[in-house]
Design a protein around this motif. Structure first.
Motif, PDB file in Angstrom:
ATOM      1  N   GLU A 133       0.825  -1.206   0.000  1.00 50.61           N
ATOM      2  CA  GLU A 133       0.000   0.000   0.000  1.00 50.61           C
ATOM      3  C   GLU A 133       0.859   1.256   0.000  1.00 50.61           C
ATOM      4  O   GLU A 133       0.521   2.252  -0.652  1.00 50.61           O
ATOM      5  N   GLN A 134       1.982   1.204   0.717  1.00 49.46           N
ATOM      6  CA  GLN A 134       2.866   2.360   0.759  1.00 49.46           C
ATOM      7  C   GLN A 134       3.361   2.718  -0.637  1.00 49.46           C
ATOM      8  O   GLN A 134       3.348   3.888  -1.047  1.00 49.46           O
ATOM      9  N   GLY A 135       3.794   1.709  -1.406  1.00 46.91           N
ATOM     10  CA  GLY A 135       4.251   1.965  -2.762  1.00 46.91           C
ATOM     11  C   GLY A 135       3.136   2.445  -3.668  1.00 46.91           C
ATOM     12  O   GLY A 135       3.309   3.398  -4.439  1.00 46.91           O
ATOM     13  N   PHE A 136       1.970   1.814  -3.558  1.00 52.63           N
ATOM     14  CA  PHE A 136       0.844   2.145  -4.437  1.00 52.63           C
ATOM     15  C   PHE A 136       0.321   3.554  -4.159  1.00 52.63           C
ATOM     16  O   PHE A 136       0.268   4.403  -5.049  1.00 52.63           O
ATOM     17  N   TYR A 137      -0.069   3.809  -2.912  1.00 50.45           N
ATOM     18  CA  TYR A 137      -0.658   5.105  -2.588  1.00 50.45           C
ATOM     19  C   TYR A 137       0.385   6.218  -2.636  1.00 50.45           C
ATOM     20  O   TYR A 137       0.065   7.358  -2.998  1.00 50.45           O
ATOM     21  N   GLY A 138       1.619   5.886  -2.261  1.00 46.52           N
ATOM     22  CA  GLY A 138       2.668   6.897  -2.347  1.00 46.52           C
ATOM     23  C   GLY A 138       2.871   7.375  -3.775  1.00 46.52           C
ATOM     24  O   GLY A 138       3.056   8.566  -4.031  1.00 46.52           O
ATOM     25  N   HIS A 139       2.801   6.435  -4.728  1.00 47.55           N
ATOM     26  CA  HIS A 139       2.925   6.787  -6.144  1.00 47.55           C
ATOM     27  C   HIS A 139       1.824   7.756  -6.564  1.00 47.55           C
ATOM     28  O   HIS A 139       2.084   8.793  -7.184  1.00 47.55           O
ATOM     29  N   GLY A 140       0.573   7.425  -6.203  1.00 48.54           N
ATOM     30  CA  GLY A 140      -0.542   8.282  -6.605  1.00 48.54           C
ATOM     31  C   GLY A 140      -0.527   9.629  -5.914  1.00 48.54           C
ATOM     32  O   GLY A 140      -0.904  10.651  -6.501  1.00 48.54           O
ATOM     33  N   LEU A 141      -0.093   9.664  -4.648  1.00 48.46           N
ATOM     34  CA  LEU A 141       0.004  10.935  -3.935  1.00 48.46           C
ATOM     35  C   LEU A 141       1.068  11.836  -4.540  1.00 48.46           C
ATOM     36  O   LEU A 141       0.859  13.048  -4.709  1.00 48.46           O
ATOM     37  N   ARG A 142       2.225  11.261  -4.839  1.00 54.48           N
ATOM     38  CA  ARG A 142       3.282  12.080  -5.440  1.00 54.48           C
ATOM     39  C   ARG A 142       2.838  12.666  -6.775  1.00 54.48           C
ATOM     40  O   ARG A 142       3.128  13.831  -7.082  1.00 54.48           O
ATOM     41  N   ARG A 143       2.146  11.855  -7.579  1.00 53.35           N
ATOM     42  CA  ARG A 143       1.655  12.368  -8.851  1.00 53.35           C
ATOM     43  C   ARG A 143       0.682  13.523  -8.628  1.00 53.35           C
ATOM     44  O   ARG A 143       0.725  14.540  -9.321  1.00 53.35           O
ATOM     45  N   ALA A 144      -0.208  13.378  -7.650  1.00 52.31           N
ATOM     46  CA  ALA A 144      -1.178  14.437  -7.358  1.00 52.31           C
ATOM     47  C   ALA A 144      -0.485  15.715  -6.914  1.00 52.31           C
ATOM     48  O   ALA A 144      -0.801  16.811  -7.395  1.00 52.31           O
ATOM     49  N   ILE A 145       0.454  15.583  -5.993  1.00 50.79           N
ATOM     50  CA  ILE A 145       1.136  16.766  -5.466  1.00 50.79           C
ATOM     51  C   ILE A 145       1.954  17.446  -6.552  1.00 50.79           C
ATOM     52  O   ILE A 145       2.016  18.681  -6.627  1.00 50.79           O
ATOM     53  N   ARG A 146       2.553  16.658  -7.434  1.00 52.13           N
ATOM     54  CA  ARG A 146       3.396  17.207  -8.483  1.00 52.13           C
ATOM     55  C   ARG A 146       2.591  17.758  -9.652  1.00 52.13           C
ATOM     56  O   ARG A 146       2.928  18.813 -10.213  1.00 52.13           O
ATOM     57  N   SER A 147       1.486  17.072 -10.028  1.00 56.92           N
ATOM     58  CA  SER A 147       0.885  17.331 -11.334  1.00 56.92           C
ATOM     59  C   SER A 147      -0.558  17.799 -11.338  1.00 56.92           C
ATOM     60  O   SER A 147      -1.036  18.252 -12.376  1.00 56.92           O
ATOM     61  N   ALA A 148      -1.275  17.708 -10.236  1.00 54.36           N
ATOM     62  CA  ALA A 148      -2.679  18.146 -10.255  1.00 54.36           C
ATOM     63  C   ALA A 148      -2.760  19.630 -10.576  1.00 54.36           C
ATOM     64  O   ALA A 148      -1.937  20.434 -10.124  1.00 54.36           O
ATOM     65  N   ASP A 149      -3.765  19.996 -11.339  1.00 50.30           N
ATOM     66  CA  ASP A 149      -3.965  21.411 -11.658  1.00 50.30           C
ATOM     67  C   ASP A 149      -4.367  22.202 -10.425  1.00 50.30           C
ATOM     68  O   ASP A 149      -4.074  23.393 -10.323  1.00 50.30           O
ATOM     69  N   ALA A 150      -5.037  21.549  -9.484  1.00 51.48           N
ATOM     70  CA  ALA A 150      -5.370  22.170  -8.207  1.00 51.48           C
ATOM     71  C   ALA A 150      -5.492  21.084  -7.159  1.00 51.48           C
ATOM     72  O   ALA A 150      -5.908  19.959  -7.453  1.00 51.48           O
ATOM     73  N   ILE A 151      -5.123  21.423  -5.934  1.00 49.58           N
ATOM     74  CA  ILE A 151      -5.232  20.504  -4.795  1.00 49.58           C
ATOM     75  C   ILE A 151      -6.229  21.092  -3.811  1.00 49.58           C
ATOM     76  O   ILE A 151      -6.108  22.259  -3.416  1.00 49.58           O
ATOM     77  N   ALA A 152      -7.217  20.300  -3.446  1.00 54.04           N
ATOM     78  CA  ALA A 152      -8.193  20.689  -2.432  1.00 54.04           C
ATOM     79  C   ALA A 152      -7.831  19.964  -1.147  1.00 54.04           C
ATOM     80  O   ALA A 152      -8.001  18.749  -1.050  1.00 54.04           O
ATOM     81  N   ALA A 153      -7.307  20.687  -0.166  1.00 50.39           N
ATOM     82  CA  ALA A 153      -6.901  20.099   1.109  1.00 50.39           C
ATOM     83  C   ALA A 153      -8.035  20.232   2.106  1.00 50.39           C
ATOM     84  O   ALA A 153      -8.589  21.331   2.269  1.00 50.39           O
ATOM     85  N   ILE A 154      -8.379  19.134   2.789  1.00 50.57           N
ATOM     86  CA  ILE A 154      -9.570  19.158   3.642  1.00 50.57           C
ATOM     87  C   ILE A 154      -9.352  19.879   4.967  1.00 50.57           C
ATOM     88  O   ILE A 154     -10.286  20.007   5.755  1.00 50.57           O
ATOM     89  N   SER A 155      -8.148  20.365   5.211  1.00 55.11           N
ATOM     90  CA  SER A 155      -7.877  21.166   6.400  1.00 55.11           C
ATOM     91  C   SER A 155      -6.642  22.011   6.149  1.00 55.11           C
ATOM     92  O   SER A 155      -5.851  21.732   5.237  1.00 55.11           O
ATOM     93  N   GLY A 156      -6.475  23.040   6.965  1.00 52.71           N
ATOM     94  CA  GLY A 156      -5.270  23.835   6.879  1.00 52.71           C
ATOM     95  C   GLY A 156      -4.042  23.014   7.217  1.00 52.71           C
ATOM     96  O   GLY A 156      -2.961  23.225   6.660  1.00 52.71           O
ATOM     97  N   ALA A 157      -4.196  22.054   8.135  1.00 48.24           N
ATOM     98  CA  ALA A 157      -3.074  21.191   8.503  1.00 48.24           C
ATOM     99  C   ALA A 157      -2.611  20.368   7.306  1.00 48.24           C
ATOM    100  O   ALA A 157      -1.403  20.212   7.072  1.00 48.24           O
TER     101      ALA A 157
END
Length: 401
Positions: A133-157
């Motif tokens: 799971e670490q490899g799978f979700y880490g891959h998708g998270l890195r792509r999102a942080i690097r490449s998403a046109d916008a990130i909606a964070a559910i909290s300021g934290a």
């Protein structure tokens, strides 16, 4: 497409977390589904639906739905979603559960709940499955942080965690603070319903709600309870938990602490039962090491239950001054907060009142409006600008954080 005269833009929202098993992410997606179509009648919405969901997700006239048989968290979603879902005519895609699918031919907004798998993987699932799971979700998270046109964070934290992990993402990140459903509200508990769950009506209890994962700090819950109430046999500890690999260790810890006879484990319960438990509990104890938002904190406050939670991550933000905070690594400090609530009825009453006021600011309609503002900003950029950006980002293979 967007920007071509009076054409109506289509926003696709991945809603497959709304399925047979309740979850915090499902609540977030439900907040979008329930409010966005009415808030944006000028847009069309395509909702990707879990095959086990009974019936349609929305009856709004500007909504279409498409059943996608593949699981939300699976290879098909991560690497070839455009092959298993018909995204023809979609102008904007909203990935709602942390990871960004590959191969999208339109701008993408990603809701990021937390990035613990990147920053503190030991707080998530462990063992062989945890490594996968670490490899799978880490891959998708890195792509999102690097490449998403916008990130909606559910909290300021969460927004701060994203910015610290990858500073260039800060300019593309906006806070869309989660809400709490109106189903969570004060009420009078029926003794027979408590008895049906195996609890003793009228017997006071401390409540903890959360999955079996290290970041939930359930061993810390038990240690704090034992310090506070080990010598007081009148009080129980009720833990609502989808039991997993760590369950045996919790059973052994309860025996070692001398509280095994007063710890009640309940499996995942439906919303009605969860509301009843919040209403009946003397206090919710939620000392997680980290949370993207921390739904139980908001849910308990909405039900008039005092809350003791952590002084770190999103929990002080969600509590908004209505809870008692403690260092999640300090069991004695947590125990002191528990004793304060249980021994001081005036303090507990004040916390109940403050919590009910706080949750009025945690509305799903406001959450949906914040996401809609992101959609409009991204759509306003137009497809020509977008495709140039997408090409440069998707080919930046050496980006590291």
């Amino acid at each position: 497409m967007t920007g071509a005269g009076d054409a109506v833009a289509t926003v696709c929202i991945d809603c497959r977390y709304i399925g047979p098993r309740p979850s915090g992410i499902a609540e977030v997606v439900r907040g979008l589904v329930d409010h966005l179509p009415g808030l944006a009648p000028d847009l069309r919405f395509l909702l990707l639906r879990h095959p086990a969901h009974p019936g349609s997700l929305s009856d709004a006239p500007n909504v279409a739905e498409q059943v996608v048989a593949h699981p939300a968290n699976g290879p098909a979603t991560m690497w070839w979603l455009p092959r298993v879902a018909d995204l023809t005519g979609v102008d904007l895609f909203h990935a709602t559960f942390n990871t960004m699918p590959a191969g999208l031919a339109m701008p993408c907004v990603v809701t990021i709940h937390d990035i613990m798998r990147l920053t503190n993987p030991g707080w998530c699932r462990t063992g062989l499955r945890g490594a996968v799971e670490q490899g799978f979700y880490g891959h998708g998270l890195r792509r999102a942080i690097r490449s998403a046109d916008a990130i909606a964070a559910i909290s300021g934290a969460t927004a701060s965690a994203v910015a610290a992990f990858h500073p260039p993402a800060a300019a593309r990140t906006a806070v869309t603070l989660s809400g709490v459903s109106a189903r969570f509200r004060p009420g009078i508990t029926e003794p027979a319903r408590l008895a049906a769950l195996g609890l003793t009506p009228g017997r006071p209890f401390v409540l903890t709600v959360g999955q079996d994962a290290p970041y939930k700090n359930h061993p810390g819950v038990m240690r704090a309870f034992a310090i506070a109430f080990g010598a007081d046999p009148r009080i129980d500890l009720v833990i609502v938990q989808r039991r997993g690999r760590g369950s045996g260790a919790l059973d052994r810890l309860a025996r070692d602490l001398g509280i095994a006879g007063r710890v009640r484990f309940l499996p995942a319960v439906d919303t009605d039962a969860l509301v009843m438990l919040y209403q009946a509990a003397c206090v919710l104890l939620h000392p997680s090491f980290a949370e993207g938002f921390g739904n139980p904190v908001a849910e308990a406050m909405a039900c008039g239950c005092p809350v003791v939670t952590s002084d770190t991550s999103a929990m002080p933000e969600v509590a908004g001054g209505a809870a008692l905070l403690a260092d999640p690594h300090d069991s004695a400090s947590i125990a002191d907060r528990l004793l304060a609530v249980m021994r001081d009825p005036a303090l507990a009453a004040g916390m109940r009142a403050a919590g009910l006021v706080r949750v009025q600011s945690l509305q799903w309609r406001d959450f949906a409006l914040a996401n809609l503002a992101i959609y409009r900003r991204v759509l306003a950029r137009g497809p020509a600008r977008y495709f140039g950006q997408r090409f440069s980002r998707d080919h930046s293979v050496n980006v590291r954080t």
